[in-house]
Structure formats: structure tokens, C-alpha cells
Design a protein around this motif. Structure first.
Motif, PDB file in Angstrom:
ATOM      1  N   HIS A  39       0.832  -1.210   0.000  1.00 28.75           N
ATOM      2  CA  HIS A  39       0.000   0.000   0.000  1.00 28.75           C
ATOM      3  C   HIS A  39       0.865   1.258   0.000  1.00 28.75           C
ATOM      4  O   HIS A  39       0.609   2.206  -0.761  1.00 28.75           O
ATOM      5  CB  HIS A  39      -0.915  -0.020   1.228  1.00 28.75           C
ATOM      6  N   ARG A  40       1.908   1.258   0.845  1.00 26.56           N
ATOM      7  CA  ARG A  40       2.791   2.411   0.888  1.00 26.56           C
ATOM      8  C   ARG A  40       3.558   2.572  -0.417  1.00 26.56           C
ATOM      9  O   ARG A  40       3.765   3.693  -0.895  1.00 26.56           O
ATOM     10  CB  ARG A  40       3.761   2.277   2.061  1.00 26.56           C
ATOM     11  N   SER A  41       3.989   1.447  -1.015  1.00 23.34           N
ATOM     12  CA  SER A  41       4.709   1.527  -2.296  1.00 23.34           C
ATOM     13  C   SER A  41       3.797   2.073  -3.373  1.00 23.34           C
ATOM     14  O   SER A  41       4.224   2.889  -4.205  1.00 23.34           O
ATOM     15  CB  SER A  41       5.232   0.145  -2.683  1.00 23.34           C
ATOM     16  N   ASN A  42       2.552   1.618  -3.360  1.00 25.16           N
ATOM     17  CA  ASN A  42       1.601   2.111  -4.350  1.00 25.16           C
ATOM     18  C   ASN A  42       1.380   3.608  -4.193  1.00 25.16           C
ATOM     19  O   ASN A  42       1.353   4.365  -5.173  1.00 25.16           O
ATOM     20  CB  ASN A  42       0.288   1.355  -4.196  1.00 25.16           C
ATOM     21  N   ASP A  43       1.227   4.029  -2.907  1.00 23.19           N
ATOM     22  CA  ASP A  43       1.073   5.474  -2.669  1.00 23.19           C
ATOM     23  C   ASP A  43       2.314   6.242  -3.083  1.00 23.19           C
ATOM     24  O   ASP A  43       2.218   7.345  -3.647  1.00 23.19           O
ATOM     25  CB  ASP A  43       0.774   5.714  -1.181  1.00 23.19           C
ATOM     26  N   ALA A 297       1.809   0.246 -12.169  1.00 30.49           N
ATOM     27  CA  ALA A 297       1.959  -0.393 -10.863  1.00 30.49           C
ATOM     28  C   ALA A 297       1.707  -1.897 -10.911  1.00 30.49           C
ATOM     29  O   ALA A 297       1.735  -2.563  -9.878  1.00 30.49           O
ATOM     30  CB  ALA A 297       0.976   0.239  -9.872  1.00 30.49           C
ATOM     31  N   GLN A 298       1.470  -2.425 -12.151  1.00 28.42           N
ATOM     32  CA  GLN A 298       1.143  -3.837 -12.272  1.00 28.42           C
ATOM     33  C   GLN A 298       2.281  -4.733 -11.813  1.00 28.42           C
ATOM     34  O   GLN A 298       2.060  -5.769 -11.178  1.00 28.42           O
ATOM     35  CB  GLN A 298       0.789  -4.160 -13.738  1.00 28.42           C
ATOM     36  N   TYR A 299       3.469  -4.334 -12.088  1.00 24.34           N
ATOM     37  CA  TYR A 299       4.629  -5.166 -11.750  1.00 24.34           C
ATOM     38  C   TYR A 299       4.767  -5.308 -10.235  1.00 24.34           C
ATOM     39  O   TYR A 299       4.957  -6.402  -9.704  1.00 24.34           O
ATOM     40  CB  TYR A 299       5.885  -4.546 -12.352  1.00 24.34           C
ATOM     41  N   VAL A 300       4.631  -4.180  -9.547  1.00 20.16           N
ATOM     42  CA  VAL A 300       4.730  -4.224  -8.089  1.00 20.16           C
ATOM     43  C   VAL A 300       3.601  -5.063  -7.501  1.00 20.16           C
ATOM     44  O   VAL A 300       3.802  -5.869  -6.585  1.00 20.16           O
ATOM     45  CB  VAL A 300       4.701  -2.794  -7.511  1.00 20.16           C
ATOM     46  N   ARG A 301       2.400  -4.903  -8.037  1.00 23.87           N
ATOM     47  CA  ARG A 301       1.271  -5.666  -7.524  1.00 23.87           C
ATOM     48  C   ARG A 301       1.455  -7.161  -7.754  1.00 23.87           C
ATOM     49  O   ARG A 301       1.171  -7.989  -6.879  1.00 23.87           O
ATOM     50  CB  ARG A 301      -0.022  -5.186  -8.184  1.00 23.87           C
TER      51      ARG A 301
END
Length: 784
Positions: A39-43, A297-301
Motif C-alpha cells: 500500500h505504501r509503495s503504491n502510494d 503499478a502492475q509489476y509491483v502488484r
């Protein structure tokens, strides 16, 4: 794992289920941490994209604002050109005479071409002559429209209306025909009369390709769409390829100088980011579809959720293995305990069942040991009590009995210390304890034995409501009698200071043989009884009681008959001081002779008998002090010591004397009241016998009875409640009413008959008491 779960599901409170849930809870920790990190990385990623877009927007705003600033400069130069202003505001030009001036003007306009590379074209519209001045040439409006806006969709009529209208730094988007792009026109009208309209306008056409090259850098970064909008949210330039329609996006709200919001755009949920120009009033906007953002953000997810799935699968498998492995020994131990006949069935948590089983075993063991210890202490106490009373003999030799309870003597010197305890003070201090008696015995036993064990040996036992300590002295120490007194003093002080236990202590003489222990106990008991009777609350040894040689009873025992009669007389007279002095003298003389305990008790009974006879005689038949003060008498009869009896006697004496004094005062008051009532009756009789005497007054009555008029008047009013003069007048009026009832008696005769020498005084007093005059009263009597 499914088979193990079926096994655990039988008992939902099994420890295996608890372990399983605990391991899963621990497994949730890294999962929750991973979700938090994701969540923090996405933000953070979103924040970085916003920051990059914001930076590009600011860069685009600065570049375009610079170029638009040049456009404004060009517009200003054209507006303030001397020749152009002469055209706009002078009437001396016409087409025939001013052709050369127009030629020179348009030639001067050529000089601006090289200075403004971002400007595609520019011209000045002259409304008065309907001419358009281009760099190097001029034409009428129709020809100029066909030449300049040949490929634009804007109609001539609309273009003509815009030129002749009032335009204040207005941007107009000119759509090209057949998808050839668009142009951006910046229009500024000349100042003119409000009624007639502006004399003309300056139009600058911007090179939109160069502007698009700037904003396409933003589009290439975020993959969205970049656009420039005017104050009315009309899209002037956009990197989109005809993807939006209409041009006016009136439903959007671009509040503030900069910001972002989500809104549907071209059928997709998109994020709008914008920044406004400080000079031109334009708004620079980027539109990024949400799908494009999530693609970044697909890669991180994917990495995050893949790791979570792997962690969950491995964690569940490892949890099942650990629960199965760790539960095996617990299950075996539970089965072993459940197979025991004394054990119950495990009904829940196995650990709780094992804990309860062990606790029950330990508790049972502790109870057995406690009962054995209590029985041992009780037997030990009974043995010591029989030893002190001389009844220790039996089937088992005394030495063996003592040895069985670890009672061994270190010498042949013995003494007995007896403790008489004040239970009430301790019970008030130890509130809430149900077994206070055992507690105080336990405290005294341990304290005294421990203090005695410092130098000698001490054995404590409860004997006849007292605590007896058998002290066996160590050889080689100082005088045993001094050691016994020091031990008694230490024990008494320690019990008082630490536990608030008050005590009276007696000490026997020192004996040199175990066979003399009963004698030592009897000496301690006799000494304690003497202390209680005398009222001494301290420490007393048997050797400290000095008995004188026996003398006749008349010499030692002091309470003669004449002293008793004096005491009775003083009490009846209410003389408390003399009665108290006699009591103190009697007790002091008898205690000073050091009488035996029996003689002191005899004295106590005699004194109590004297008081009972005295207080029974006080009263008048209707009231007895003995009946109304039974509490004091009960306290007197409950006295245990001579000192306590002395205090109670003195208190009762004071109460009796106060009662006697009050009775005497009351009798005096009653006698005086009766005398005064008799005197008031005599005065009233004198008035009734002499009311007809004209000289009857207060002075005459006072002289008759030998009293002053003032005292006589106050005394009569206190007894009857009526004044003496009012009584005289009232008697005379009553007699006058009887005379007036006879019609033959006139008012004057009636007044003279009852002692009034003045008829007016008679009338006034009669009306005061009866409310009517004598004549009116006589008329009313006649009517009746």
C-alpha cells in the motif's frame, strides 16, 4: 491437514486448535506487513507520478507562458504602433489619398517576422475601412478571410463578428478543415467609444505545432492526454486526436491554482491534473486514464500478491506440520491422566486439564501436610498443657512423648511465663479475618518461641485462655530470673508494637527440676490472678510479691462499720468529694497491706454491697436510682480488678451525687412553688373581700402582706399570669355587672358599691373590659 482438522473439530477448545490459530495469527503478521508495504509503495509510486507530472506541467506552463508573453509583446507593439494608431484614431486617411501611408504601414509590420518565431501570422483589422493589414500587404476583410483562413472551419460571419467585437486578450481556437489540425488566435481589440465599438483589433496566429511539441513531452511521459484550456474551460490545444467533444468542458471544476481530481473522460475513469497560468489565464491540464496508472503499478502488484500467495501456502503447510508434531506429546500425556481413576475427563484445553490435575495433586498434598502439621501442633500443645498441669504421665513415658515432638531440654532450670492477652484490641485491628483467635495464638506462639530460642529454649502452649511459655535456660548464662524477665519484656513490647497485641505477663520462680514444672505453672497462675485483681497491667514475677507475717484480720482488713455509714451518709447528701475520698482511703489501706487475692475479692463484694444498699434507698417510691441506672450497676458488678472497681465506684458515686443534688434542688423548687401558689390564693381572697374599699390598691395589699408593691406585683403575675391591678378591676367589674342586672340600681350607685369614687373612671374601665358602657349593658339586660 483435513484429517487432523476433523480430529480437532470434536473439541473446539483443544490446545491444538489454539496452536493452529496462534500460528495462523503469527503468519498474518508478515502478510499484513507485506500488504502495508504494498500500500505504501503504491502510494509512493502514485506520489512520484504526480510529482513528475506536476513538474512537467510547470515546465510546460513556463515555456508556453514565455511564448504567450511574446505574443502579448507583439500585440502591444502593433497596438501602439504610431502609424497604426493614426489609422485607428485619425480621420485624415482615405483610400485615395492614404494609399501610400497604408503601404508604409504594412511594410513596417514586416519587421516583426524575425523577432517572433512562434508566431505563425499576425494582422490588424481596421474597422472604419473594413481592411485587414498584413505584413507587407493589406486587403479588405473578405479577401483577407479567404486568404488567411482558407482552411479553417470558422465561418466568415463569425470571424467578422469576432473582429468587430470587444476582445480583451481573447484566445480563439480555429479548427482546420478535413482534419488538418487547428490554429490558435490571440485577439486584442483597440480601445474605442463604448457606443460605437472598438476601431479595430489585433490578431496574432500562434504556431500550434510548436506548442504541441512542448505539451507532447508531458503526454509521452504519462501516456495520457495534455491540453490547454481558457477561462471558460474551452480546450484550445490538445494532444488528443479528436477524442473529445464538445470543446467546452463546463462540468469540470478547476478550483485553485493547482490540483487534481478524478472524473470520467471519454468513457474511462481518469485523473485530471492541472495548473493555471499567472498571466494569460490559461489552464494546463493532463488527463491520465486510471488503467494507464495501474499498468505502471502492475509489476509491483504482481510481485506482492505472488509473494503473499507463496507465503500463505507455505505457512499453512508448515503450521499443519508443527501443530501435528507438537500436539503428539500433549495428547499422550492427556490420555495418561485421563486413564487415572481419580482424574476426570478432559473437557477443553489440554494444558488447562493438565494444570488442574497437577494443581489438585499439589493441593491435596499440601492439605495432608497441613492437617498433619495442625494435628502435630495440637498434640504438642496438649502435651505441654498436661506437662504444666502435672498430668503428663501415661502409658508412654514423658521423655519419649517430648522427644516425639522435638521438645528436648538443655538444662535443669525452668520457669513459666504466662501471657494474658487483650483479644478485643487485636480483633478491632484485624477486621475481615474469620479465624482471629487462631491467628493471635499462632502469632504469640511463633514470636515468643523465636525470642526465647535466641539464648534458651522456649515452648508455648495455650492453657485455660492464656498463653504459657515453658522456658528452659541455657547453662552458664546470667541469673535465670533476670533472663525470664527480659524475655517477657521483649515479647510484650514486640507484640504491642508490631501486632497491637496488649498483654499482662506473670513470671514464676525458677525451678531446678522438670518435676517442679507444675509448681512453676501454679505460681505463674497465682501471680496472674493477683495482677488481674489488683488491676496491674505490666509484668510481675512471683518473687516480687512480698507477703508479711499473718496478723489478725481486724488489722489487715480495713472496712469498719462507722466508715461504711459515713460513706452512705455522704452519698445520700450528694457530697461526691468526701465520698470519693473515703473510697480511695479504703482501697489504699487494704491494697497497702498486700492482702491475698481472696481478701481483696471480699473487699470488692463488700463495697459493691454497700453501694447496692445505698442506691436502692435513694428515691421517693415512684422513682429509684437503681432502676433508672442499671447500666452503671452492671458495669460495677462486672469489675474484675480492684482498680477497675475503684474507677467504676467513683463514676457511680458521681452519678448518684449528681442525682441526689438534682433531687434536692427540685424539691426546693417544688416547695417554693407551692408556697407562692398559696400566697397568690391569699392575695386573691383579700381582693375579693375588700373590692368595695375605695382605697384598695397594690400598696395597700403589699402593706397587708409585708411585701413591696413591685415584688408583690411581679410575684402575683408569675403565678397567675395576670397583673394585680387588672385582677382588682376585673373583680369590681364582675360585681358591678351583678348590680346592674337589677333595674332599680343606677350606674352611680353601682360604681360606688364596687369601690369607684369617680363615675367616669368606672364607665371607662367597664367599657374596656366589656366592650360597652354600663348604661348599654343595663339596657341589654332589660331586653333579655
Amino acid at each position: 491437514m483435513l484429517r487432523m482438522w476433523k480430529r480437532f473439530s470434536i473439541r473446539r477448545q483443544s490446545v491444538a486448535l489454539t496452536w493452529l490459530l496462534s500460528y495462523l495469527a503469527i503468519l498474518m503478521v508478515p502478510i499484513m506487513v507485506s500488504l502495508f508495504v504494498y500500500h505504501r509503495s503504491n502510494d509512493t509510486l502514485k506520489s512520484e507520478i504526480h510529482r513528475a507530472n506536476d513538474a512537467l506541467l510547470k515546465e510546460m506552463k513556463e515555456l508556453i507562458d514565455n511564448q504567450l508573453g511574446n505574443v502579448q509583446v507583439l500585440t502591444t507593439e502593433l497596438t501602439w504602433n504610431t502609424r497604426i494608431r493614426d489609422l485607428m484614431y485619425s480621420n485624415r486617411f482615405n483610400l485615395e489619398d492614404g494609399a501610400y501611408d497604408l503601404y508604409v504601414t504594412v511594410k513596417e509590420m514586416l519587421q516583426y517576422n524575425a523577432s517572433y518565431p512562434w508566431v505563425k501570422n499576425y494582422y490588424v483589422y481596421w474597422a472604419k475601412r473594413d481592411l485587414v493589414l498584413l505584413p507587407g500587404v493589406y486587403r479588405n476583410s473578405r479577401l483577407a478571410y479567404d486568404t488567411i483562413h482558407e482552411y479553417d472551419k470558422i465561418p466568415y460571419e463569425l470571424w467578422y463578428e469576432i473582429l468587430r467585437g470587444r476582445n480583451e486578450q481573447r484566445f480563439v481556437k480555429l479548427e482546420a478543415k478535413e482534419g488538418m489540425g487547428s490554429a490558435l488566435a490571440y485577439i486584442q481589440s483597440f480601445a474605442g467609444d463604448v457606443a460605437e465599438g472598438p476601431p479595430g483589433a489585433t490578431v496574432v496566429l500562434l504556431d500550434t505545432e510548436k506548442l504541441l511539441s512542448v505539451i507532447r513531452s508531458v503526454q509521452s511521459f504519462n501516456g495520457g492526454e495534455a491540453m490547454i484550456m481558457d477561462r471558460n474551460n474551452q480546450v484550445l490545444i490538445s494532444t488528443g486526436e479528436g477524442s473529445f467533444d464538445p470543446l467546452l468542458l463546463s462540468d469540470l471544476s478547476f478550483t485553485g491554482q493547482t490540483g487534481s481530481f478524478y472524473h470520467e473522460y471519454n468513457g474511462n475513469q481518469s485523473e485530471f491534473m492541472y495548473i493555471k497560468s499567472d498571466y494569460s489565464g490559461l489552464t494546463f491540464v493532463t488527463v491520465i486514464p486510471s488503467s494507464l496508472f495501474w499498468e505502471k503499478a502492475q509489476y509491483v502488484r504482481n510481485i506482492t500478491f505472488g509473494g503473499l500467495a507463496f507465503s500463505l501456502a507455505g505457512g499453512f503447510l508448515l503450521t499443519a506440520v508443527l501443530v501435528r508434531k507438537n500436539y503428539g506429546p500433549v495428547r499422550m500425556l492427556t490420555r495418561m491422566l485421563a486413564s487415572s481413576p481419580a482424574a476426570g475427563q478432559p473437557g477443553g484445553d489440554e494444558f488447562r486439564y493438565i494444570q488442574n490435575a497437577i494443581a489438585d495433586t499439589l493441593n491435596e498434598k499440601e492439605q495432608i501436610q497441613l492437617r498433619m502439621k495442625q494435628q502435630s501442633n495440637q498434640l504438642r500443645s496438649n502435651l505441654l498443657a498436661r506437662l504444666l498441669k502435672g498430668k503428663a504421665g501415661g502409658r508412654i513415658p514423658v521423655e519419649e512423648s517430648l522427644s516425639a515432638f522435638h521438645i528436648d531440654f538443655i538444662s535443669g532450670d525452668f520457669a513459666v511465663i504466662l501471657f494474658y492477652l487483650d483479644y478485643e484490641t487485636f480483633f478491632e485491628h484485624m477486621k475481615g479475618n474469620d479465624d482471629k483467635l487462631k491467628l493471635i495464638h499462632f502469632i504469640v506462639t511463633n514470636i515468643v518461641e523465636e525470642l526465647a530460642g535466641g539464648k534458651h529454649r522456649g515452648f508455648v502452649s495455650e492453657v485455660d485462655d492464656t498463653m504459657a511459655c515453658l522456658v528452659n535456660f541455657r547453662p552458664g548464662e546470667r541469673e535465670p530470673q533476670l533472663e525470664a524477665r527480659e524475655l517477657a519484656a521483649q515479647s510484650r513490647q514486640f507484640l504491642r508494637e508490631k501486632f497491637r497485641i496488649e498483654s499482662t505477663v506473670s513470671i514464676s520462680g525458677v525451678k531446678s527440676s522438670p518435676a517442679d514444672i507444675p509448681q512453676a505453672y501454679r505460681e505463674a497462675v497465682d501471680t496472674m490472678e493477683y495482677m488481674i485483681v489488683i488491676g496491674q497491667e505490666d509484668i510481675l514475677a512471683c518473687d516480687e510479691i512480698h507477703r508479711e507475717e499473718q496478723t489478725p484480720l481486724q488489722t489487715d482488713y480495713y472496712y469498719p462499720l462507722h466508715v461504711e455509714q459515713q460513706l452512705i451518709n455522704h452519698i445520700k447528701a450528694g457530697d461526691a468529694e468526701k465520698a470519693e475520698a473515703i473510697i480511695r482511703e479504703i482501697i489504699a489501706r487494704n491494697v497497702g497491706h498486700q492482702l491475698s487475692t481472696g481478701m481483696i475479692r471480699c473487699l470488692m463484694f463488700n463495697l459493691i454491697g454497700t453501694f447496692m444498699k445505698t442506691i436502692n434507698e435513694i428515691g421517693d417510691g415512684k422513682e429509684s436510682f437503681l432502676m433508672s441506672n442499671q447500666t452503671g450497676v452492671e458495669r460495677l458488678l462486672a469489675s474484675e480488678s480492684i482498680r477497675e472497681m475503684e474507677q467504676q465506684l467513683l463514676q457511680v458515686v458521681r452519678e448518684i451525687c449528681d442525682y441526689t443534688t438534682d433531687r434536692q434542688k427540685q424539691q426546693q423548687l417544688d416547695s417554693r412553688s407551692q408556697l407562692l401558689q398559696e400566697r397568690s390564693g391569699e392575695i386573691l381572697a383579700f381582693i375579693e373581700g375588700n373590692y368595695s374599699d375605695v382605697g384598695l390598691n397594690i400598696s395597700m395589699i403589699g402593706n397587708h402582706f409585708g411585701m413591696t408593691p413591685t415584688y408583690l406585683s411581679r410575684l402575683f403575675k408569675e403565678q397567675t399570669g395576670s397583673g394585680l391591678l387588672d385582677t382588682i378591676n376585673s373583680v369590681r367589674i364582675q360585681r358591678a355587672k351583678a348590680l346592674l342586672a337589677d333595674q332599680r340600681t343606677n350606674i352611680r350607685e353601682a360604681a360606688a358599691s364596687v369601690g369607684f369614687h369617680d363615675i367616669n373612671t368606672f364607665i371607662r374601665i367597664f367599657k374596656k373590659y366589656e366592650g360597652v358602657t354600663p348604661g348599654q349593658y343595663q339596657k341589654m339586660e332589660n331586653r333579655q
